[in-house]
Design an enzyme around this catalytic site. Sequence first.
Site, mmCIF file in Angstrom:
data_model
loop_
_atom_site.group_PDB
_atom_site.id
_atom_site.type_symbol
_atom_site.label_atom_id
_atom_site.label_comp_id
_atom_site.label_asym_id
_atom_site.label_seq_id
_atom_site.Cartn_x
_atom_site.Cartn_y
_atom_site.Cartn_z
ATOM 1 N N GLU A 338 3.216 -5.323 3.602
ATOM 2 C CA GLU A 338 4.286 -5.523 2.765
ATOM 3 C C GLU A 338 5.175 -5.873 3.186
ATOM 4 O O GLU A 338 6.413 -4.877 2.625
ATOM 5 C CB GLU A 338 3.498 -3.418 1.548
ATOM 6 C CG GLU A 338 2.808 -3.461 1.493
ATOM 7 C CD GLU A 338 3.019 -2.081 1.101
ATOM 8 O OE1 GLU A 338 3.785 -1.283 0.700
ATOM 9 O OE2 GLU A 338 1.587 -1.744 0.539
ATOM 10 N N HIS A 416 -4.859 -4.137 -5.336
ATOM 11 C CA HIS A 416 -4.888 -2.933 -6.273
ATOM 12 C C HIS A 416 -4.463 -3.175 -7.410
ATOM 13 O O HIS A 416 -3.839 -3.581 -7.565
ATOM 14 C CB HIS A 416 -4.014 -1.589 -6.177
ATOM 15 C CG HIS A 416 -4.081 -1.406 -4.462
ATOM 16 N ND1 HIS A 416 -4.978 -0.730 -3.664
ATOM 17 C CD2 HIS A 416 -3.534 -1.346 -3.186
ATOM 18 C CE1 HIS A 416 -5.040 -0.215 -2.947
ATOM 19 N NE2 HIS A 416 -3.903 -0.921 -1.959
HETATM 20 C C1 XIL Z 1 -2.085 4.915 0.670
HETATM 21 C C2 XIL Z 1 -3.423 6.439 0.821
HETATM 22 O O1 XIL Z 1 -4.645 5.854 0.234
HETATM 23 C C3 XIL Z 1 -2.298 7.679 0.746
HETATM 24 O O2 XIL Z 1 -3.468 7.981 1.084
HETATM 25 C C4 XIL Z 1 -1.684 7.861 1.255
HETATM 26 O O3 XIL Z 1 -0.747 9.024 0.459
HETATM 27 C C5 XIL Z 1 -0.098 6.875 0.945
HETATM 28 O O4 XIL Z 1 -0.405 5.492 1.478
HETATM 29 N N1 XIL Z 1 -0.722 0.157 0.838
HETATM 30 C C6 XIL Z 1 -1.434 0.388 1.695
HETATM 31 C C7 XIL Z 1 -2.350 1.648 1.953
HETATM 32 O O5 XIL Z 1 -1.225 -0.447 2.824
HETATM 33 O O6 XIL Z 1 -1.864 2.418 3.668
HETATM 34 C C8 XIL Z 1 -1.838 2.457 0.744
HETATM 35 O O7 XIL Z 1 -2.706 3.672 1.231
HETATM 36 C C9 XIL Z 1 -2.181 1.794 -0.796
HETATM 37 C C10 XIL Z 1 -1.160 0.690 -0.753
#
Ligand code: XIL
Length: 885
Positions: A338, A416
Amino acid sequence: MRAMKPGTALSVIALIGALAMLLWSCASTGSEPDEQGETIVYEEGFESSLGGWSGRGPETIQLSGEHARSGSQSAKISGRTSTWNGPIREVTTALRPGSTYRIGAWALFTEGPDSQFINVSVQQSPDGEGETYTTVGSGNLVKGEWAYIEGVFTVPRSEFVVPVSLYFETPYKEDGEAESDDLIDFYIDDVSITKMPPPPPPEAETDIPAFHTFFDGFTVGTAVKRGYLNPNNDHHELLRHFNFFVYENEMKMDAMQPVEGQFRFDNADRLLEYTEARGVDVRGHTLVWHSQHPGWFFTDSGGSTVSREVLLERIRTHVQTIVSRYAGRVKYWDVANEVIGDDGELRDSQYLQIVGSDEYIRRAFEWAHEADPDARLFINDYNVSFSGPKQDALYELVRDLKEDGVPIHGVGMQMHVRLGHPPVYEVENAIERFASLGVEVHVTELDVSVYESADEAQKMGDDQLLVRQANRYARLFRVFGEQAALGNLQNVTIWGISDGDSWKNSHPTPGRDDYPLLFGRDLRAKPAYWIFADPERLPIFIKSANAINVQGEMDGPDSEAWDYASPMEITDRVGNLYGTFRAVWEPDSLHILATVDDATPEDTDGVTLFMEPYNVKSETLTQGVQTVEVSRAESVSDDGERYTVLATIPLTQGEGVAGHRVGFDLRITDGDEFRSWNDHTHAQEQATENYGTVVMTELPPMGFAQQGTPEIDAEIDAIWDEITPTPMLVETEGVTAEGSTFRVLWDEQYVYVLFEVVDPVLNDDSPNAYEQDSVEVFIDENNAKTSTYQSDDAQYRVSFRNHQSFNGGDESRFRSAAATTSDGYRVEVAVPFTEIEPSAGTVIGFDVQINEADASGARTGIRNWVNDTNMGFQDTSGFGVLMLE
Ligand code: XIL
C-alpha cells in the site's frame, strides 16, 4: 415494516400475571420437544373462546363460525379504521430470552381486493415504556383462500423486558393513505408459537471437495489466523480447501518486531511447519507497510522522529533479519504494501515523509533480494484492479523499478471488492496490464463485500443475496482461470475463510455483519462455494423483469413495440445462455417474444410459459396459474440455429394494470432437456415458489443513441454533427432558459453526452455543487427503475467550469470537458458502464438535467429531459430510457 400504535404503552404490570395464567391455560400442547427439537409453547384454535386476543384499536374481534381453518370457529376482525388495527395477544411468559421461535397462523379474507398482505408482528416494551414493533412474517393472501403466515423471532437476550405481544395487521400506511383494500375484515385461526432448537455449534463439512481442486493453473490461498493451525480449532478442517497460505496479521511488523531488536519467530515458524508438511507455498505479509507497525519504529528513545539514515537502517535490519531467516522457505514476500495513495501519488506515509522519496521501496526490495535471492518479491496494493490514477501509478512505479534493475518479481492486487464493483472486464484488463510488465500477478486478498458503501444498512445474509455473491465469485474466477491459462496470473488468495472471522465485519463500518467469504458463520460452505462444486445445490434466485405497456401498438412479432422491452437472458445457474425473452403488456394480455438458441431441431422443442396472477410464491401450485405452450413448429421464425416464438397470456381485470406484479416463468424444452428462466429445478407444475417476477410498467419516454466514440474536449467533433440535438423541455423547478439540448453516443465502455446549455449568467458561487450552473447525467444500467439506487445506478454532475461531483458510479473512469459559448456553455462527458456489457439493442435507464444559478449564486431552476420529480438522485423509477442502436 414497522407499524405504530398511538396511545398508551402497555405497562400495567399487574395485568401480566393474569394474562400469563390465561396463556398457559390455553396452551393445550405439552412442552416436550419433538424429534427436530421443536417445542410448541403456545396454540390457539378459537374453538371455545378468544383466548385473550383483543383488538389493538377500535375494531371488533369476535369468535366466528363463518369460516374455520380447523374445527368450527376462527377469530374474525372487522371494523378496522387503520392498517395497524388487528388482533393482539400478550405472550411474554411463553418466551425465553435468547431463544428463537417460529410463529405460525392461518389467515383468510373474503371481501375486497383479489389479494392482500397480512403481517404478523411482535410488539415489545424494551425499556418498559416505549414500544417497538417488528414485523416477523408476512403472508400474501388470495381472496377466499386460507393462507399460512409464518415468521421467526429471536427474543433479545439483553433487553427482555415485558410485555411482549403478538399481533396481525395489514402493511402500514398513514391513516390518510389507507384505502378500503387496506382495511379489509379478516379471520385468523390456529395460531402457534414453536420454540426452535438452539442452532448447532458451527461445524465444518468434512465430506466436500477441497475448493482449490476446482481450479487449474493457479494456486488458491487463504489468510489464516494462528489459532486455525491448532487441530482442535473449529476452522482447522477448512484449511484443506486451500493450497497456499498467508498469515492475516502474524507476520506484520508489529507482530515480528514488537520491540526494537527483539524478533518473534514462533508464529511464523508454526505456519511453515504446517505448510511444509502439506508441501504448499507461503506468502510473507508484509515487510514495509504504513499500518500495523510497532510504536517505536519511526521515533527515537526521546520520542523524536528518527532521521532518514536511521529509518533506512531499521528497514534494512527488519527486512534482512526476517527474509534471511526464512530463506528458501517463504517463497513469496509482500515487500512493500500500500505505498500508493488513492490520488495516484506515493502514499504520504511516515516512510515517505522521513525518507523523502521512493528510495525506501527500492532499498527494501534490494535488501530482501540479498537475503534470499530465490524469493519472489511483490508489491501489493488495493483499488488497483480497475483503471484510474492509482492503477496507473502502480504500473508506472513497477515499470520504473524494473527499468532501474530493482529486483521486483510480482504485483499483488488485493481485490477487496464488492458485489457491484469493479466490473470483471476491469479486473481482466488490470491483470493483463500488470502481467505485460513481465512480472507475476497474484490476487492477494480477495473478498466480496455485500455492501456498496460504508453507510449502507446492515443486511441479512439471505439466500438471494448469497446467490448474487456466488455469481460474482463465479464471474471473477472465470477471468482468473482465463488469465492463468494465458500465463498472466499465478495465485488467488482469499482474505479469510469464514464470514464470522472476516475483517469486513469491522471495516469500513464497525459492527456491521458482512458476508464476504466462501464459508458462513456456521462454517458451512456457502453458495459461493457450491457454484463451483455443484451449481445444482444453489438456492434459486428470484429474478424480476419489467413488462412494458404497449397498448394499441402491438401488431405481431415484428412490431416495433418490442424494442421498448429489454431482452431478459435465459441462463442456467452458472450463466450459460440459452435464449432471451421480452415482455410487453396491454390491459388484457401479457405478450412474450422469446428467442431460443437451439441448433438441433427436434419435435419436442418448444417454450412453455407459466403465469401466476398474484405473485404468490408458494410451495404448491396456487389457484389461477396459467400455462401456455408453444412448440417450435409454431414459431414465427426458425433458421435451424435459433427460433422465435410469440405467446400471449390473457390478463383479467386487475392484472393488466401498471404496478401489478405476477409470478412468471419461461421454460425451454430442448429435445428432452429443460432450461428455465427462473426455476432451475423446472418444477413449475408443482410449485410457484421459484417463479420469477414480472412487473407491469408504463413505457417511459425513450431516446435512441447511435454508436460512436467522440473525443472528450468540449468541441463539437464531426461525429456529433450526425446526431440531432434533443431539446430539454421538462421544467422541473423554477425558471430556466429555453433552448438547451443534449446529444448522445455510446460504445462498449461509455455513454457520451454533449450538452449545449443556454444560460445568460454563469455562476458557481454556491458551495453546493448542485446549486452551481451545471449539468447532470443519471444512468440506471439495468433499467430496473428502482426506488433506491442499486450498484448500477449513478449520478454525475459537471459545472460549466468542469468541476465534477458524483453520486455512485465509477469516478475514476468518468471524464468530462467544459467550455463557455456565446449564449451559455457546453459540456461533454463520458459516463462509464460499470455493470453491463452493452450491445446494440440494450436499453438503459437515462436522464439528463441542467441546474441553473442566478448572479447571486442561488439555484433558480432545474430542467430535465424526462424526470420532473427532482428525486433522481435516489430514485431511478422516473428516468427515461435510452436505446443503444
Ligand atoms: C487486515 C486484517 O484482516 C485485520 O485482521 C487487521 O485488524 C487489519 O488488517 N490490506 C492488507 C491487510 O494488506 O493486511 C489488511 O488486513 C486488510 C487490508
